[in-house]
Design an enzyme around this catalytic site. Structure first.
Site, PDB file in Angstrom:
ATOM      1  N   HIS A 189       0.800  -1.222   0.000  1.00 42.02           N
ATOM      2  CA  HIS A 189       0.000   0.000   0.000  1.00 42.02           C
ATOM      3  C   HIS A 189       0.838   1.280   0.000  1.00 42.02           C
ATOM      4  O   HIS A 189       1.909   1.351   0.568  1.00 42.02           O
ATOM      5  CB  HIS A 189      -0.936   0.017   1.223  1.00 42.02           C
ATOM      6  N   HIS A 229      12.305  -1.144 -12.039  1.00 44.18           N
ATOM      7  CA  HIS A 229      12.180  -2.587 -12.267  1.00 44.18           C
ATOM      8  C   HIS A 229      12.199  -3.275 -10.904  1.00 44.18           C
ATOM      9  O   HIS A 229      13.204  -3.229 -10.201  1.00 44.18           O
ATOM     10  CB  HIS A 229      13.340  -3.086 -13.130  1.00 44.18           C
TER      11      HIS A 229
END
Length: 192
Positions: A121, A130
């Site tokens: 979250h 990446h």
């Protein structure tokens, strides 16, 4: 849809496109010796083609290619990925098999959320990030542009990592990283 880059990373994205029911028209690659990949033709000129996904894992090379292409980009998300309806995912980003992107996450353009990665979250990932296979970003993590989080690495909640940082495989980031470079170990330390 077209992919730019015709190597192993492209093979995985081809599988995602098929799983989505999408159509891959072709691949583009700078290597003139490449003609096809798994039956898909490889072209050597991207002029007039759209939309694209950059199928290259290296963050800096991905950015360089995006900046030189004159086209539109699309986003691909594998159907087995779990994406919160409140997550925002930028154009050109790829979310692979089994990845989890939780509530209120903001992912920039041309990022890769690799197989089994967890993005908890309130994370903010800037462009060209990446997150490798099975890496975990705890809540409220901020990753700068072109950050590469290695396979199985984890980043502690409420942590900031500046641009152009590489976090090695299996590493544990337990405090902010304020200097670019390569970081390895548990907890991470900067390689000289």
């Amino acid at each position: 849809m077209y992919l730019y880059g015709a190597s192993g990373h492209a093979k995985v994205i081809i599988d995602i496109i098929k799983a989505q029911g999408g159509v891959l028209e072709g691949l583009v690659d700078d290597n003139p010796n490449l003609k096809e990949l798994n039956g898909t033709p490889i072209l050597h000129d991207a002029t007039g083609l759209s939309p694209f996904i950059i199928s290259i894992g290296n963050c800096k090379i991905r950015k360089m290619i995006v900046e030189r292409l004159d086209c539109t980009f699309t986003t691909v998300i594998h159907p087995t990925a779990i994406i919160s309806p409140t997550a925002i995912i930028g154009e050109g980003t790829v979310v692979m098999q089994g990845a989890i992107v939780q509530t209120e996450v903001k992912i920039g353009k041309h990022c890769i959320i690799n197989t089994g990665a967890i993005v908890e979250h309130d994370n903010f990932l800037q462009d060209y990030v990446h997150v490798s296979q099975n890496a975990t970003l705890a809540g409220t993590v901020h990753l700068g542009e072109r950050v590469h989080v290695g396979v199985g690495a984890c980043v502690k909640n409420n942590t900031i990592v500046i641009d152009d940082v590489i976090i090695g495989a299996g590493a544990a980031v337990v405090k902010n990283i304020t200097e670019d470079g390569v970081y390895v170990g548990v907890p991470v330390r900067r390689m000289r």
